[in-house]
Design an enzyme around this catalytic site. Structure first.
Site, PDB file in Angstrom:
ATOM      1  N   ARG A  47      52.262  41.676  44.803  1.00  0.00           N
ATOM      2  CA  ARG A  47      50.280  41.381  44.438  1.00  0.00           C
ATOM      3  C   ARG A  47      50.152  39.836  43.838  1.00  0.00           C
ATOM      4  O   ARG A  47      50.793  39.557  43.301  1.00  0.00           O
ATOM      5  CB  ARG A  47      50.187  42.379  43.672  1.00  0.00           C
ATOM      6  CG  ARG A  47      50.807  43.662  43.929  1.00  0.00           C
ATOM      7  CD  ARG A  47      50.647  45.317  43.320  1.00  0.00           C
ATOM      8  NE  ARG A  47      50.495  46.469  43.646  1.00  0.00           N
ATOM      9  CZ  ARG A  47      50.242  47.233  44.835  1.00  0.00           C
ATOM     10  NH1 ARG A  47      49.258  46.680  44.853  1.00  0.00           N
ATOM     11  NH2 ARG A  47      50.868  48.225  44.295  1.00  0.00           N
ATOM     12  N   CYS A  57      56.159  49.229  38.384  1.00  0.00           N
ATOM     13  CA  CYS A  57      55.140  47.969  38.901  1.00  0.00           C
ATOM     14  C   CYS A  57      55.704  46.729  38.040  1.00  0.00           C
ATOM     15  O   CYS A  57      54.906  47.269  36.859  1.00  0.00           O
ATOM     16  CB  CYS A  57      53.845  48.241  38.426  1.00  0.00           C
ATOM     17  SG  CYS A  57      52.712  46.644  38.863  1.00  0.00           S
ATOM     18  N   CYS A 107      49.848  35.482  25.542  1.00  0.00           N
ATOM     19  CA  CYS A 107      48.457  36.209  25.778  1.00  0.00           C
ATOM     20  C   CYS A 107      47.316  35.478  24.985  1.00  0.00           C
ATOM     21  O   CYS A 107      47.695  36.598  23.716  1.00  0.00           O
ATOM     22  CB  CYS A 107      49.416  37.404  25.284  1.00  0.00           C
ATOM     23  SG  CYS A 107      48.434  38.715  25.524  1.00  0.00           S
ATOM     24  N   CYS A 128      53.951  36.988  22.778  1.00  0.00           N
ATOM     25  CA  CYS A 128      53.962  36.765  23.650  1.00  0.00           C
ATOM     26  C   CYS A 128      53.072  35.392  23.861  1.00  0.00           C
ATOM     27  O   CYS A 128      51.908  35.187  23.661  1.00  0.00           O
ATOM     28  CB  CYS A 128      53.525  37.555  24.748  1.00  0.00           C
ATOM     29  SG  CYS A 128      53.845  39.292  24.924  1.00  0.00           S
ATOM     30  N   CYS A 183      44.114  50.166  37.932  1.00  0.00           N
ATOM     31  CA  CYS A 183      44.590  49.568  36.972  1.00  0.00           C
ATOM     32  C   CYS A 183      44.273  49.374  35.620  1.00  0.00           C
ATOM     33  O   CYS A 183      43.058  49.091  35.261  1.00  0.00           O
ATOM     34  CB  CYS A 183      45.384  48.539  37.525  1.00  0.00           C
ATOM     35  SG  CYS A 183      46.064  48.396  39.209  1.00  0.00           S
ATOM     36  N   CYS A 226      46.914  53.381  38.093  1.00  0.00           N
ATOM     37  CA  CYS A 226      48.068  52.928  37.881  1.00  0.00           C
ATOM     38  C   CYS A 226      47.738  52.154  35.644  1.00  0.00           C
ATOM     39  O   CYS A 226      46.912  52.174  35.902  1.00  0.00           O
ATOM     40  CB  CYS A 226      48.834  50.904  38.258  1.00  0.00           C
ATOM     41  SG  CYS A 226      49.311  50.123  37.540  1.00  0.00           S
ATOM     42  N   CYS A 278      47.049  43.191  19.543  1.00  0.00           N
ATOM     43  CA  CYS A 278      48.502  43.234  19.870  1.00  0.00           C
ATOM     44  C   CYS A 278      49.171  42.619  18.918  1.00  0.00           C
ATOM     45  O   CYS A 278      49.246  41.458  18.467  1.00  0.00           O
ATOM     46  CB  CYS A 278      48.495  42.989  21.739  1.00  0.00           C
ATOM     47  SG  CYS A 278      50.532  43.833  21.718  1.00  0.00           S
TER      48      CYS A 278
END
Length: 363
Positions: free
Chosen positions: A278, A206, A78, A75, A115, A146, A71
């Site tokens: 969640r 979400c 991550c 972040c 998900c 999701c 990616c």
């Protein structure tokens, strides 16, 4: 009633329609909730939870990384960011059959929601065609679907909706004030724009965040305020506890006090009474007693299975044993949902990483 209780009660707002607040929450009001004595906070959260949900039922969700690593976002938490050296190799989009086999296994293990997380800054048209087919076929199995795949452009949410997607996840991650210390490759407003596109397409939203990244309690309150003041607030709110991955900038961060994490779950339940709260990343490091407190605080969904994207998760059998010991049954979201679309005033108000920084489960 002490002054902190009065502040938390009078400054907060009760929903007058499903997932709406008559007045915005303020940071001071949410901080006041955080600062309540622990037993008082848990009692309040239970009042709200029991008004709208079965307090002894949780929904089981399984998360699969359908595209891992590489990616371009930075972040700091991550494991899949190309800016961090975590030893994770970038992979291509998983084959359709592999995804379907994982979904079938999840369903066989008792999950009702599947998900899918993809490590993209933003999906390209060819990506959405392939992912759309995954959504269609997983949906045909009878599972709720999701997806988290980064920022969406105009028209992409509609494409996913037409494929049958139920939820799109795009976490706010943290408060606007702390956001720049975690991410620099896209803005807080970029996240809000994607959420607006998701909502505009008629998909369920979400969106939650990650705690334990070095933010202050006030900054945690700021995250909750941003979520609770969305109009309407998210259908689903994942609360992640930072999973420290070697090679990421946040490896070695001071661990969050366990009671502070439980407080965050409780405050999310109080401020967003009708949301599915969640219990997400970080469960592997949580003792069973802490997980039990999270359910008591109002968590009514959890990620379930052996892995959350790129980090491990408590084994499914261990999860089943824990729920059995607590007398908690698994349930579909439809069974957990309030009977009416219109929520009455709750008793108290009189008082995962998928390589996209928005993943449902941060690991």
């Amino acid at each position: 009633m002490n002054s902190i209780q009065t502040s938390a009660q009078t400054a907060g707002a009760a929903p007058d329609t499903a997932r709406s607040n008559t007045q915005p929450w303020t940071v001071n009001a949410v901080v006041a909730l955080f600062e309540l004595p622990f037993n008082d906070l848990m009692f309040r959260a239970q009042q709200v939870h029991r008004e709208h949900f079965d307090a002894n039922a949780v929904q089981l969700s399984t998360l699969m990384s359908i595209k891992t690593g590489g990616c371009e976002e930075d972040c700091k938490y991550c494991s899949q960011s190309s800016h961090s050296d975590t030893g994770l190799k970038a992979e291509k989009l998983a084959p359709l059959q592999e995804v379907l086999e994982a979904a079938q296994a999840a369903k066989a293990n008792g999950a009702t929601r599947f998900c899918m997380g993809a490590a993209w800054r933003s999906p390209k048209p060819r990506h959405l065609e392939a992912v759309g087919e995954m959504v269609r076929q997983v949906k045909a199995m009878g599972l709720e679907t999701c997806l988290t795949a980064g920022m969406l452009a105009d028209g992409q949410a509609e494409q996913l909706r037409d494929a049958g997607l139920d939820y799109y996840n795009h976490n706010l991650d943290t408060s606007p004030e702390f956001y720049g210390q975690v991410i620099s490759t896209h803005t807080f407003q970029d996240r809000l724009d994607t959420i607006e596109r998701v909502r505009g397409a008629g998909l369920k939203v979400c969106s939650g965040g990650i705690v334990g990244m070095g933010e202050s309690r006030r900054q945690r309150a700021g995250l909750v305020v941003q979520l609770a003041n969305l109009n309407p607030y998210p259908d689903s709110v994942p609360i992640n506890n930072l999973v420290q991955v070697e090679g990421t900038p946040l490896a070695g961060a001071e661990a969050l006090d366990p009671f502070e994490f439980v407080r965050t779950v409780a405050v999310a339940r109080i401020t967003m009474p009708l949301a599915m709260v969640r219990l997400s990343a970080g469960r592997e490091a949580m003792p069973e007693s802490m997980q039990a407190l999270c359910f008591l605080a109002g968590a009514n969904s959890m990620f379930y299975g052996d892995k959350l994207l790129t980090t491990s998760n408590p084994q499914a059998e261990s999860d089943r044993q824990l729920l059995a010991r607590l007398g908690i049954r698994s349930s579909t979201e439809a069974e957990l949902a309030p009977e009416s679309e219109s929520a009455s005033e709750p008793a108290l108000v009189s008082a995962g990483c998928g390589g996209s920084c928005s993943c449902a489960c941060q690991g």
